[in-house]
Motif scaffolding. Structure first.
Motif, PDB file in Angstrom:
ATOM      1  N   UNK A  14     -15.425   0.299   5.540  1.00 51.67           N
ATOM      2  CA  UNK A  14     -13.893   0.448   5.726  1.00 51.67           C
ATOM      3  C   UNK A  14     -13.103   0.468   4.315  1.00 51.67           C
ATOM      4  N   UNK A  15     -13.909  -0.363   3.423  1.00 55.92           N
ATOM      5  CA  UNK A  15     -13.218  -0.339   1.997  1.00 55.92           C
ATOM      6  C   UNK A  15     -11.958  -1.157   2.113  1.00 55.92           C
ATOM      7  N   UNK A  16     -11.797  -2.374   2.806  1.00 55.09           N
ATOM      8  CA  UNK A  16     -10.501  -3.156   3.012  1.00 55.09           C
ATOM      9  C   UNK A  16     -10.016  -3.616   1.555  1.00 55.09           C
ATOM     10  N   UNK A  17     -11.105  -3.830   0.810  1.00 54.73           N
ATOM     11  CA  UNK A  17     -10.389  -4.749  -0.581  1.00 54.73           C
ATOM     12  C   UNK A  17      -9.709  -3.776  -1.395  1.00 54.73           C
ATOM     13  N   UNK A  18      -9.816  -2.298  -1.120  1.00 58.52           N
ATOM     14  CA  UNK A  18      -9.270  -1.510  -2.180  1.00 58.52           C
ATOM     15  C   UNK A  18      -7.988  -0.914  -1.798  1.00 58.52           C
ATOM     16  N   UNK A  19      -7.325  -1.768  -0.665  1.00 59.78           N
ATOM     17  CA  UNK A  19      -5.910  -1.264  -0.111  1.00 59.78           C
ATOM     18  C   UNK A  19      -4.902  -1.410  -1.220  1.00 59.78           C
ATOM     19  N   UNK A  20      -3.935  -0.710  -1.283  1.00 59.95           N
ATOM     20  CA  UNK A  20      -3.618   0.134  -0.452  1.00 59.95           C
ATOM     21  C   UNK A  20      -4.107   1.704  -0.493  1.00 59.95           C
ATOM     22  N   UNK A  21      -4.852   1.970  -1.818  1.00 60.07           N
ATOM     23  CA  UNK A  21      -5.644   3.318  -1.743  1.00 60.07           C
ATOM     24  C   UNK A  21      -6.444   3.477  -0.593  1.00 60.07           C
ATOM     25  N   UNK A  22      -7.323   2.548  -0.157  1.00 56.45           N
ATOM     26  CA  UNK A  22      -8.287   2.671   0.807  1.00 56.45           C
ATOM     27  C   UNK A  22      -7.582   1.982   2.117  1.00 56.45           C
ATOM     28  N   UNK A  27     -11.369   5.543   3.961  1.00 57.15           N
ATOM     29  CA  UNK A  27     -11.938   4.353   3.138  1.00 57.15           C
ATOM     30  C   UNK A  27     -12.475   4.946   1.870  1.00 57.15           C
ATOM     31  N   UNK A  28     -12.932   3.897   1.022  1.00 58.12           N
ATOM     32  CA  UNK A  28     -13.190   3.650  -0.193  1.00 58.12           C
ATOM     33  C   UNK A  28     -14.221   4.909  -0.598  1.00 58.12           C
ATOM     34  N   UNK A  29     -15.136   5.192   0.236  1.00 53.51           N
ATOM     35  CA  UNK A  29     -16.175   6.217  -0.212  1.00 53.51           C
ATOM     36  C   UNK A  29     -15.698   7.730  -0.178  1.00 53.51           C
ATOM     37  N   UNK A  30     -14.511   7.884   0.273  1.00 51.06           N
ATOM     38  CA  UNK A  30     -14.088   9.285   0.406  1.00 51.06           C
ATOM     39  C   UNK A  30     -12.906   9.519  -0.967  1.00 51.06           C
ATOM     40  N   UNK A  31     -12.743   8.260  -1.461  1.00 45.13           N
ATOM     41  CA  UNK A  31     -11.727   8.406  -2.659  1.00 45.13           C
ATOM     42  C   UNK A  31     -12.425   8.347  -3.978  1.00 45.13           C
ATOM     43  N   UNK A  64     -15.378   8.436  13.341  1.00 48.14           N
ATOM     44  CA  UNK A  64     -14.182   8.922  12.798  1.00 48.14           C
ATOM     45  C   UNK A  64     -14.041   9.629  11.465  1.00 48.14           C
ATOM     46  N   UNK A  65     -14.908   9.503  10.603  1.00 48.94           N
ATOM     47  CA  UNK A  65     -15.393  10.014   9.398  1.00 48.94           C
ATOM     48  C   UNK A  65     -16.184  11.274   9.186  1.00 48.94           C
ATOM     49  N   UNK A  66     -16.942  11.295  10.261  1.00 45.88           N
ATOM     50  CA  UNK A  66     -17.816  12.610  10.319  1.00 45.88           C
ATOM     51  C   UNK A  66     -17.070  14.094   9.684  1.00 45.88           C
ATOM     52  N   UNK A  67     -16.046  14.390  10.066  1.00 47.45           N
ATOM     53  CA  UNK A  67     -15.286  15.637   9.682  1.00 47.45           C
ATOM     54  C   UNK A  67     -14.928  15.337   8.092  1.00 47.45           C
ATOM     55  N   UNK A  68     -14.767  14.058   7.750  1.00 51.28           N
ATOM     56  CA  UNK A  68     -14.352  14.187   6.254  1.00 51.28           C
ATOM     57  C   UNK A  68     -15.632  14.101   5.459  1.00 51.28           C
ATOM     58  N   UNK A  69     -16.525  13.662   6.065  1.00 48.71           N
ATOM     59  CA  UNK A  69     -18.120  13.805   5.358  1.00 48.71           C
ATOM     60  C   UNK A  69     -18.212  15.221   5.150  1.00 48.71           C
ATOM     61  N   UNK A 116     -20.893   4.173  -2.021  1.00 40.69           N
ATOM     62  CA  UNK A 116     -19.725   3.857  -2.942  1.00 40.69           C
ATOM     63  C   UNK A 116     -20.109   2.829  -4.118  1.00 40.69           C
ATOM     64  N   UNK A 117     -21.262   3.197  -4.959  1.00 43.42           N
ATOM     65  CA  UNK A 117     -21.469   2.357  -5.858  1.00 43.42           C
ATOM     66  C   UNK A 117     -21.292   3.181  -6.995  1.00 43.42           C
ATOM     67  N   UNK A 118     -21.177   2.729  -8.316  1.00 43.74           N
ATOM     68  CA  UNK A 118     -21.125   3.254  -9.696  1.00 43.74           C
ATOM     69  C   UNK A 118     -22.509   3.038 -10.496  1.00 43.74           C
TER      70      UNK A 118
END
Length: 365
Positions: A14-22, A27-31, A64-69, A116-118
């Motif tokens: 869910x990437x909640x720590x990157x709010x408000x972007x995520x 969530x984060x992996x799509x940003x 909920x994220x399958x279409x985004x993938x 979602x790692x660099x």
């Protein structure tokens, strides 16, 4: 490229720590967290396309994220996007994907990786992964990629390793002694002081028979239920399996217990970029210690601040020191970096107020 090599990418967080972007619905992996022009999932997928055939990469994500993938990674086969009906942490996620891969190739050599790692040195990353794959082809081992720690981070898992090399030809491969998931700060400091611990990158390599045997040994209930699944499993059966599944990470469930784990020391730069502060630590700084990731920033008397604005947004800052400045389409966050643990509470408060306002248009905050 070895056609026997497969990759499981976990993209359900869910990437909640990157709010408000995520946010929950994006969530984060799509940003584009790193300001590089593509999402973290796209970067991860492209990274593994260099190592295994494109059709051998499976992405596990939430329904909920399958279409985004599929929108971000076009032209995937149906089996390459596996949708979880609910989150049950990483152990069920990997078990589901393993069952699908088993039907395709029971002897597959499998990489498991977060989405979602660099990674900061692609060439070294490729060499490390090829080395790990070569090892697991020949040995019934689990190989994890360890990263030399730079601080006592309590958000990472820690790997204690035996300093002697596991193989005469691989001086950077060591037997794992203990696996400790997210220790408290005092313990993390003790770990680093010994020089015997590395961070767990969350990247594992194992042949499919080794993976499945580990589940049968340490997580038998998950093995029994999930290894019956496949890419054509009905929604009803998938939902039933997930509804009764234990919520557990692969780190707690297997890595802390198994005795056939070996650590390959990473020669590439790495960060899991799990928070605004870790993005600040990762991103290049200007002369005042600022990390201006996106947006056109005019900064005056501003130091040690991370900024991530909407594209083409201009922001003028004055007198900030040690702050996070970030936004999405409708929310601007200005928060001290040393208090970013409060962001989850901020997000909850904002969403609650928005929901109340939607339900009662005349209800003012």
């Amino acid at each position: 490229m070895d056609k026997n090599t497969y990759c499981i990418i976990m993209a359900g967080g869910s990437g909640s720590r990157f709010w408000p972007m995520s946010k929950e619905n994006n969530p984060k992996q799509f940003l584009d967290i790193l300001g590089c022009g593509e999402s973290m999932l796209q970067t991860t997928f492209r990274r593994f396309e260099r190592i295994c055939p494109r059709e051998n990469i499976v992405i596990v994500t939430g329904e909920a994220y399958a279409d985004q993938v599929r929108a971000q990674i076009p032209n995937l086969h149906p089996y390459q996007v596996l949708s979880e009906p609910v989150r049950r942490n990483t152990a069920p996620c990997i078990a589901y994907a393993a069952a699908v891969l088993h039907a395709m190739n029971p002897e597959a050599n499998v990489i498991v990786s977060p989405s979602d790692h660099a990674v900061f040195d692609d060439g070294s990353f490729d060499r490390n992964l090829e080395q790990a794959l070569a090892i697991t082809r020949e040995h019934d081992w689990i190989v994890t990629i360890g990263v030399r720690p730079t601080n006592p981070n309590t958000k990472y898992g820690y790997i204690q390793f035996d300093e002697s090399a596991a193989l005469p030809t691989d001086n950077n491969l060591h037997r794992v002694v203990t696996f400790t998931e997210k220790p408290p700060a005092v313990v993390a400091r003790q770990f680093i002081a010994t020089g015997e611990f590395f961070w767990n990158s969350g990247i594992f390599v194992w042949r499919l028979p080794v993976l499945m045997q580990a589940y049968r040994t340490y997580l038998p209930d998950i093995a029994q239920s999930f290894f019956q699944l496949g890419s054509n499993t009905s929604e009803e059966e998938l939902s039933r399996t997930y509804s009764i599944s234990e919520v557990i990470s692969v780190d707690f469930g297997i890595m802390e217990k198994a005795d056939n784990i070996y650590m390959l020391e990473a020669s590439f730069g790495w960060s899991d970029v799990e928070s605004w502060d870790s993005l600040y630590a990762t991103y290049p700084h200007d002369g005042d210690g600022n990390a201006f990731v996106t947006g056109e920033v005019f900064a005056y008397d501003t130091r040690d601040t991370v900024v991530h604005m909407m594209p083409h947004r201009t922001v003028v800052l004055q007198g900030l020191e040690g702050y996070i400045v970030a936004e999405n389409e409708d929310t601007l966050l200005v928060c001290r970096r040393d208090q970013e643990e409060r962001i989850v509470k901020f997000a909850s408060d904002v969403e609650l107020e928005k929901n109340k306002s939607t339900a009662s248009p005349h209800n003012k905050p």
